[in-house]
Write a protein that holds these residues in place. Structure first.
Motif, PDB file in Angstrom:
ATOM      1  N   GLU A 121      54.815  13.481  48.204  1.00  0.00           N
ATOM      2  CA  GLU A 121      55.641  14.819  48.584  1.00  0.00           C
ATOM      3  C   GLU A 121      54.768  15.955  48.754  1.00  0.00           C
ATOM      4  O   GLU A 121      55.337  16.899  49.721  1.00  0.00           O
ATOM      5  N   ARG A 122      53.694  16.047  47.972  1.00  0.00           N
ATOM      6  CA  ARG A 122      52.984  17.572  48.020  1.00  0.00           C
ATOM      7  C   ARG A 122      52.454  17.713  49.636  1.00  0.00           C
ATOM      8  O   ARG A 122      52.505  18.549  50.149  1.00  0.00           O
ATOM      9  N   MET A 123      51.862  16.423  50.013  1.00  0.00           N
ATOM     10  CA  MET A 123      51.128  16.573  51.214  1.00  0.00           C
ATOM     11  C   MET A 123      52.001  16.450  52.433  1.00  0.00           C
ATOM     12  O   MET A 123      51.676  17.192  53.555  1.00  0.00           O
ATOM     13  N   PRO A 127      52.405  21.709  54.300  1.00  0.00           N
ATOM     14  CA  PRO A 127      52.288  22.722  55.584  1.00  0.00           C
ATOM     15  C   PRO A 127      53.417  23.656  55.511  1.00  0.00           C
ATOM     16  O   PRO A 127      53.177  24.746  55.683  1.00  0.00           O
ATOM     17  N   ALA A 128      54.523  23.123  55.380  1.00  0.00           N
ATOM     18  CA  ALA A 128      55.773  24.079  55.458  1.00  0.00           C
ATOM     19  C   ALA A 128      55.724  24.834  54.370  1.00  0.00           C
ATOM     20  O   ALA A 128      56.001  26.458  54.623  1.00  0.00           O
ATOM     21  N   GLU A 132      55.446  29.124  54.819  1.00  0.00           N
ATOM     22  CA  GLU A 132      56.701  30.057  54.153  1.00  0.00           C
ATOM     23  C   GLU A 132      55.920  30.796  53.086  1.00  0.00           C
ATOM     24  O   GLU A 132      56.353  31.972  53.144  1.00  0.00           O
ATOM     25  N   ASP A 133      55.039  30.372  52.346  1.00  0.00           N
ATOM     26  CA  ASP A 133      54.219  31.368  51.594  1.00  0.00           C
ATOM     27  C   ASP A 133      53.433  32.491  52.359  1.00  0.00           C
ATOM     28  O   ASP A 133      53.468  33.665  51.866  1.00  0.00           O
TER      29      ASP A 133
END
Length: 814
Positions: A121-123, A127-128, A132-133
């Motif tokens: 899930e983290r991988m 990117p998104a 966003e950050d």
């Protein structure tokens, strides 16, 4: 009163055979109850069920289960994920779950599977999330620059720098993992490279969030958490079942060890039975030795035989009443044997002396009971008061101990009183003057020398005794009190050694829990506070808290965020395996658990730690946070054992002092039997300090016991002294006569009581060992004080301090 004892003697003489038969039959009937005695080592024996701590622990265990059993895999942990071993692990997990005895079974496979899902899930979202950050940081930097009056070009530059800073931080944290992830190939637990990636970071070390299950590259843990609020028998059976089931499986290239604190409790529960029999055997041998070497009488073993009958009756009655034995009450058997033999020796010795003096068994029994009966009855009441004072304790098993000693002592006294006199009357009723018994030691000479050494030196003896007592009071604060829970059980225990092994590997074999309750523990405010609280404790107490787990840290690890959105929490709960999820949150979302692995610190250190934490806890409104779990129960038990220590001793002193004042109606005569015992009790701290004997929380109850039982020696000696004074003897002559007449009996009975306590040193349980050493030492000092201090005080009181003329006994009419 003399008429009562005279009639009692006549009753025994008239029905001596019937009394003996009734005693034997009653013993046989009550003996059936011994088979119903159960050994109890549950939490309700050390913590009062009505306390908040106990009730909170009940709620915690109901929701999150009981104590964990631990299964240690030793070897290359990657081998555990080879196809054959992985299939074996899954079969083992299924079999344990099928028993229904466990709240959860958390295997390394479950943990790695959950970590795999988080990695994927983290991988996928990284990117998104990064974009966003970066834009969020850029917008914040642009706004700050504009607020400072920066130009548009300077604002753009600040935004670009913020984007780059976030990117650099991301690369530093996740860059190596992203590169490694691209090289592992198939995303499957069947792929050794992927398993290696999940477990280890870029440096090759185990990831910090997996350290609780994988302490290092050579060890892995499976946590089998028992169902909550099990009885001690259910817990013991479940622990043994875990060991048996795990033992049926083998893992190629790995060794397996199953252990846990529930297994230690089972071992203690089993050992208590053998310990009880061992102590009973030792104390019987000790009583035989004392009777043969010190006691001068015919049929010397009679006292012990009668007391054994009494003990069978006492413990049989306990079984019929449904009373259980605990780690403390098992020590009651040798104590009761010693105390019962003490009573029997006094009755036996006086009966033979009076029968020899009068030349008739009936007259001898009458004279014996008229002189000895009131004193022994007074000693019995004093002892019972001292035992019942233990009900002031906050610890249930200490209160049970007091009740058991009170009931047992009464039964033994009544049995010895009627049985000894009946048997001796039956033996001597037609023989005239019985011959004097023999003994190996001349105790009359020894005791006479001791009393003469201090007689006439009252002020000096009192000053010396008080000085030693004051020194003992000062040294008492320097005595070491052992509060390390691992030192309360036998150090050669195989289970304890296995727990040490796991602790050496994982850094911890115990845990501290916090129960968190609210309307919805998944809301953002609650989770934010939980995460801050958890991290603050880890930062403030690095030695005490090694790792932690909670719903908040679980969501933070799964999402990589420290802000909690409802959809993130829901998604994390959905992807979390039940074995993990059920340990941190209840099904209805109103309770959560925060678990800390704690280092090897003593119970006293845990108590101070909890006090400090509870002062710092400031949860949001509507949120209740309380410590819970076995560690908290242990802390409460130690605090409860130590609480009311002085109150119990002072209460015993006050109650027994009032009893003696009512009996003697003389303040001096009420104080004199107690003063030597109090001085001896304080003086014992000097010897404890010199010999380096450690105390433990259980020794806090020794004070009332010594006060209650030690005054018997002083009462008996003072009674014989008063008899001699009534016969017209001067104070010093009266003391010489008293020591000659009763010195041997007091010494013999005193040694039996000391032996009853001393045999606890062979119990096999360090807590009871120390308790036995301390109480035996105190009783020995009380006996010495009775023979050295009391004679000096009695003679001093009669010769000068409170001079009185002897009250002569009425002479019989011609």
């Amino acid at each position: 009163m003399q008429r009562f004892w005279s009639r009692t003697a006549g009753l025994i003489a008239s029905h001596h055979l019937l009394i003996a038969i009734i005693a034997i039959v009653l013993t046989a009937v009550l003996a059936v109850g011994i088979t119903r005695i159960r050994f109890k080592t549950g939490q309700d024996t050390i913590v009062d069920p009505d306390t908040d701590v106990y009730q909170e622990n009940i709620r915690f265990q109901k929701e999150f289960g009981g104590d964990p059993m631990l299964v240690l895999f030793e070897g290359d942990i990657l081998k555990l994920f080879e196809p054959q071993n992985l299939a074996t692990l899954q079969t083992l997990e299924a079999e344990l779950n099928a028993t229904g005895d466990f709240e959860s079974v958390l295997t390394p496979y479950t943990v790695v599977g959950f970590a795999r899902d988080r990695v994927i899930e983290r991988m996928e979202t990284a990117p998104a999330q990064l974009a966003e950050d970066r834009e969020s940081a850029a917008a914040e930097a642009r706004a700050e620059a504009a607020a400072r009056g920066a130009t548009a070009e300077e604002q753009d530059q600040a935004a670009d720098e913020a984007r780059q800073r976030v990117f650099d931080e991301f690369q530093a944290e996740f860059g190596p993992d992203i590169q490694r992830f691209a090289e592992v190939g198939e995303v499957s637990l069947g792929n050794p490279k992927f398993v290696e990636f999940v477990i280890s970071d870029a440096t090759g070390e185990v990831r910090s969030d997996l350290a609780g299950v994988f302490p290092d590259r050579e060890h892995a843990l499976m946590v089998v958490r028992l169902n909550g609020n099990m009885t001690i028998d259910e817990q013991a059976n479940a622990a043994a079942e875990t060991v048996d089931v795990v033992g049926n499986y083998s893992f190629e290239g790995l060794s397996v060890l199953a252990t846990g604190s529930p297994l230690l409790i089972k071992e203690i529960n089993d050992d208590m039975r053998t310990s009880l029999l061992r102590m009973a055997g030792i104390v019987v041998l000790m009583m035989v030795f004392v009777l043969m070497v010190v006691f001068r009488a015919r049929w010397r073993p009679l006292s012990l035989i009668i007391v054994l009958f009494g003990c069978i009756s006492a413990f049989g009655l306990m079984g019929l009443l449904g009373l259980n034995l605990t780690m403390v009450t098992i020590s009651g058997l040798p104590i009761l044997i010693g105390l019962g033999v003490d009573f029997a020796i006094q009755l036996h010795s006086r009966m033979e002396d009076e029968t020899r003096r009068t030349g008739d068994a009936l007259e001898g029994m009458r004279s014996s009971l008229q002189h000895l009966g009131p004193v022994l009855a007074l000693a019995l009441v004093a002892a019972t008061i001292g035992f019942l004072v233990l009900h002031i304790s906050r610890v249930p098993m200490i209160r049970d101990f007091g009740s058991m000693l009170a009931v047992g002592t009464f039964i033994l006294f009544v049995g010895a009183f009627f049985f000894i006199n009946s048997v001796l009357y039956l033996r001597d009723r037609r023989t005239g003057i019985p011959p004097r018994g023999r003994a190996l030691l001349d105790m009359e000479g020894v005791v006479g020398f001791m009393t003469q050494m201090t007689t006439g030196r009252g002020p000096l003896v009192l000053a010396l005794a008080v000085s030693i007592a004051i020194l003992g009071f000062a040294l008492d604060r320097r005595l070491t009190v052992e509060t390390d829970p691992e030192k309360f059980v036998p150090q050669d225990s195989p289970v304890l050694q296995d727990l040490f092994r796991i602790r050496d590997v994982a850094g911890s074999s115990s845990e501290l829990n916090f129960l968190i309750e609210g309307e919805d523990v998944t809301d953002a405010e609650t989770l934010t506070w939980m995460l801050q609280f958890e991290r603050q404790l880890l930062e403030d107490y690095p030695r005490e808290f090694l790792r932690s787990a909670s719903l908040a840290s679980l969501v933070a690890q799964a999402t990589g965020k420290e802000t909690f959105e409802p959809e993130d929490v829901q998604r994390t709960l959905e992807m979390t395996p039940a074995a993990i999820r059920n340990n941190v949150i209840s099904a209805d979302g109103t309770r959560a658990s925060m678990v800390f692995a704690i280092g090897p610190i003593s119970l006293k250190e845990r108590e101070l730690l909890l006090e400090e934490i509870e002062r710092e806890i400031e949860p949001p409104p509507g949120l209740l946070v309380k410590p819970a779990g076995l560690a908290v129960i242990g802390v409460e038990a130690v605090e409860a054992l130590s609480a009311n220590r002085n109150l119990m001793s002072f209460s015993a002193l006050a109650a027994i002092g009032v009893l003696y004042l009512l009996a003697y109606r003389n303040v001096v005569r009420a104080i004199l039997p107690i003063l030597p015992v109090v001085l001896a009790l304080q003086s014992s701290s000097v010897l404890l300090y010199v010999f380096g004997i450690d105390l433990n929380p259980l020794t806090s109850v020794s004070g009332p016991l010594i006060i209650a039982m030690g005054t018997e020696f002083t009462l008996l000696l003072m009674s014989r002294y008063d008899e001699a004074r009534r016969e017209g003897a001067a104070p010093r002559e009266a003391m010489a006569l008293a020591s000659q007449r009763i010195g041997r009996a007091i010494t013999a009975s005193g040694l039996t009581v000391v032996g009853g306590f001393g045999v606890l040193a062979f119990s096999g349980f360090p807590m009871l060992n120390s308790f036995g050493q301390v109480t035996a030492l105190n009783m020995g000092l009380a006996l010495l004080s009775a023979l050295l201090v009391l004679p000096a005080l009695l003679v001093w009181a009669d010769e000068g301090l409170f001079a009185r003329a002897p009250a002569r006994e009425p002479q019989p009419a011609p």
